[in-house]
Design an enzyme around this catalytic site. Structure first.
Site, PDB file in Angstrom:
ATOM      1  CB  THR A 291      87.493  63.830  62.240  1.00 12.17           C
ATOM      2  OG1 THR A 291      88.944  64.563  62.176  1.00 12.17           O
ATOM      3  CG2 THR A 291      87.232  63.046  60.999  1.00 12.17           C
TER       4      THR A 291
ATOM      5  CD  GLU B 280      94.040  71.099  61.819  1.00 12.26           C
ATOM      6  OE1 GLU B 280      93.611  71.973  62.279  1.00 12.26           O
ATOM      7  OE2 GLU B 280      95.020  71.016  61.093  1.00 12.26           O
ATOM      8  CG  PHE B 281      92.605  68.944  56.049  1.00 10.50           C
ATOM      9  CD1 PHE B 281      91.825  68.051  55.696  1.00 10.50           C
ATOM     10  CD2 PHE B 281      92.326  70.301  56.193  1.00 10.50           C
ATOM     11  CE1 PHE B 281      90.628  68.041  55.270  1.00 10.50           C
ATOM     12  CE2 PHE B 281      90.914  70.657  55.818  1.00 10.50           C
ATOM     13  CZ  PHE B 281      89.961  69.646  55.388  1.00 10.50           C
ATOM     14  CG  LEU B 282      97.107  68.617  62.855  1.00  9.14           C
ATOM     15  CD1 LEU B 282      97.991  67.325  63.373  1.00  9.14           C
ATOM     16  CD2 LEU B 282      96.959  69.526  63.920  1.00  9.14           C
ATOM     17  NE  ARG B 283     101.831  66.781  56.412  1.00 10.88           N
ATOM     18  CZ  ARG B 283     102.902  67.117  55.765  1.00 10.88           C
ATOM     19  NH1 ARG B 283     103.429  66.445  55.084  1.00 10.88           N
ATOM     20  NH2 ARG B 283     103.338  68.365  56.065  1.00 10.88           N
TER      21      ARG B 283
ATOM     22  CE  LYS C 164      90.736  64.971  59.035  1.00 11.87           C
ATOM     23  NZ  LYS C 164      92.161  64.798  58.775  1.00 11.87           N
TER      24      LYS C 164
ATOM     25  CG  ASN D 104      91.574  61.172  57.028  1.00 10.49           C
ATOM     26  OD1 ASN D 104      92.336  61.709  56.471  1.00 10.49           O
ATOM     27  ND2 ASN D 104      91.464  61.432  58.229  1.00 10.49           N
TER      28      ASN D 104
ATOM     29  CG  LEU E 151     101.023  55.713  44.962  1.00  8.02           C
ATOM     30  CD1 LEU E 151     101.274  55.802  43.277  1.00  8.02           C
ATOM     31  CD2 LEU E 151      99.852  54.484  44.966  1.00  8.02           C
TER      32      LEU E 151
ATOM     33  CB  CYS F 168      93.418  60.070  61.429  1.00 10.70           C
ATOM     34  SG  CYS F 168      93.570  61.626  63.008  1.00 10.70           S
TER      35      CYS F 168
END
Ligand SMILES: NC(=O)c1ccc[n+]([C@@H]2O[C@H](COP(=O)([O-])OP(=O)(O)OC[C@H]3O[C@@H](n4cnc5c(N)ncnc54)[C@H](O)[C@@H]3O)[C@@H](O)[C@H]2O)c1
Length: 438
Positions: free
Chosen positions: A122, A152-155, A208, A212, A254, A264
């Site tokens: 990122t 990259e969007f991995l959790r 990205k 976030n 929420l 991140c």
């Protein structure tokens, strides 16, 4: 296709193992020889569900190797993924680009064949174009090197699943041939319908940052309302459910509580503000500093509640359940849970901590807490219990059984995950975030 992954931390190791799972020959490179030694022997140095199995499978099959040598990967791979860290700079909100710049220069200096470099870290907008120039200047004219940015969007906790079956793929760059090559890498996901968004470098980098920033804002939005419901005696969970039913809003992210953390979101919203200010757009992302502040205030709120319950924290035994920044991870980077535990310790409390996976990392960062072997040990004779990471094991605690271990039946549910009535029925004082005291 031969693939190298440079930087084998949370992102890079997952990416490397998943690329091997997809059938590619992969070499992972890191500047940390100890990490490389562990990975090469099939040992994962952090917790990520499903990853140890993939690592063992592909180090055994020979499809996944590890090295510290840029010369080796520069002469070998067709595609190089850059996955090194971009932490917050010490004493500054901006991202520390030392690692990305260092890795890219080192790689460029060792490339001896045509290849594609794909950035996954990122990074602040403008980085990819700058690195493209750096690569052109550092490689010899005999080789053709393209550069794309593929954020990259991995959790963490779901990293393997997110890498093998991403919900979208985004790639920025100027070369259509490079995009086509990257599509070959992701052919399996594309075949199963994953959307592929091909764009320019700047948009890819900003996607990205925007994702976030949005997620952090959503969490702080509900936590700001927590401050109001606490004041007037409302219930934040009901409020979240009610607005979440509007599908323009959605219920996810929420969940009111002690807020976001990890490697991140916090540093990414700060880096975005810093970068946009650098570009002269001082006011544009200013709201993110409010998002950050709301988030940090939730930690103070837990300490305030603890003080309200115990009156004086000095020498009082507090059981802290959870130190990872979220469940299914051992990551304690900017963890709200560890921060609260440390604040309580600094205020004089005797803090006993238990987390199913993050003990070692937490101990390295804050060695002075009392790290226990089980939740029961942490709870023994505690004057106050605080749940700060919503591991299933904590959500499933039996209030009657726990009541027999503690000195005093008082609990703060920092994640709004416990069934309040069960705890009240077992005779506990129950405090949480965004709801009135019961
Ligand atoms: N962790 C996540 O969930 C996640 C998700 C999406 C994006 N990202 C982004 O991915 C990047 C990496 O994050 P991470 O969590 O994996 O970080 P990390 O700290 O776990 O891993 C970074 C790795 O890079 C290595 N490294 C540093 N400099 C190097 C160099 N010059 N050459 C080779 N190796 C080098 C470090 O030794 C370390 O192993 C960051 O930009 C982060 O924002 C992370």
């Amino acid at each position: 296709m031969r693939i190298s992954v440079i930087g084998t931390g949370y992102l890079g190791t997952t990416h490397a193992a998943c690329m091997a799972e997809l059938g590619f020959e992969v070499v992972g490179l890191d500047s940390d020889p100890k990490k490389i030694e562990q990975l090469a022997s099939g040992v994962l140095p952090f917790h990520e569900p499903g990853l140890p199995e993939l690592l063992r499978k592909h180090t055994a099959s020979g499809r996944l190797r590890f090295t510290t040598s840029y010369a080796e990967v520069g002469a070998w791979a067709d595609v190089h993924f850059i996955a090194v860290g971009t932490p917050q700079k010490a004493g500054d909100h901006a991202a520390d680009m030392t690692y990305v710049d260092g890795a890219t220069s080192a790689l460029a200096g060792h490339i001896t064949r045509d290849c594609l470099i794909v950035g996954k870290s990122t990074v602040p907008v403008g980085t990819a174009r700058r690195l493209g120039n750096l690569v052109r200047e550092s490689t010899s004219g005999d080789v053709k090197v393209d550069l794309l940015w593929n954020p990259e969007f991995l959790r963490e906790g779901y990293a393997v699943e997110d890498t093998l079956r991403p919900d979208r793929l985004v790639a920025g760059g100027d070369s259509a041939a490079a995009i086509d090559l990257l599509k070959l890498v992701y052919a399996k996901a594309l075949k199963s319908g994953t959307p592929f968004i091909s764009t320019d470098l700047e948009t890819a980098e900003l996607v990205k940052a925007a994702a976030n920033a949005f997620l952090a804002t959503k969490i702080s939005f509900i936590n700001a309302f927590s401050e109001v419901t606490e004041h007037v005696g409302g219930d934040i969970r009901v409020l979240a459910d009610a607005i979440g039913l509007d599908n323009r809003i959605g219920r996810r992210f929420l969940n009111a509580g002690v807020g976001f953390g990890g490697g991140c979101l916090p540093k990414d919203i700060r880096a975005l503000q810093a970068r946009v200010s650098e570009l002269g757009l001082d006011r544009t992302m200013r709201f993110l500093s409010e998002v950050d502040e709301i988030n940090l205030r939730r930690r103070d709120r837990v300490v305030h509640l603890a003080t309200e319950i115990l009156k004086d924290l000095q020498g009082r035994k507090i059981a802290v359940l959870g130190v990872a920044f979220k469940p299914h991870s051992d990551d304690v980077r900017d963890s709200p849970a560890l921060d609260v535990a440390a604040q309580l310790f600094n205020a004089g409390a005797d803090v006993s901590v238990f987390d199913p996976e993050a003990m070692e990392n937490a101990r390295k960062r804050f060695p002075r807490l009392n790290y226990t072997k089980s939740a029961a040990e942490a709870l023994e004779n505690s004057a106050l219990t605080i749940l700060l990471t919503e591991w299933d094991e904590f959500k499933e605690l039996n209030p009657t059984e726990v009541g027999d271990i503690v000195e005093s039946k008082a609990i703060i549910d920092g994640r709004n995950v416990l069934h309040v009535q069960d705890w009240l029925d077992a005779g506990w004082r129950f405090e949480s975030l965004g709801r009135r005291s019961v």
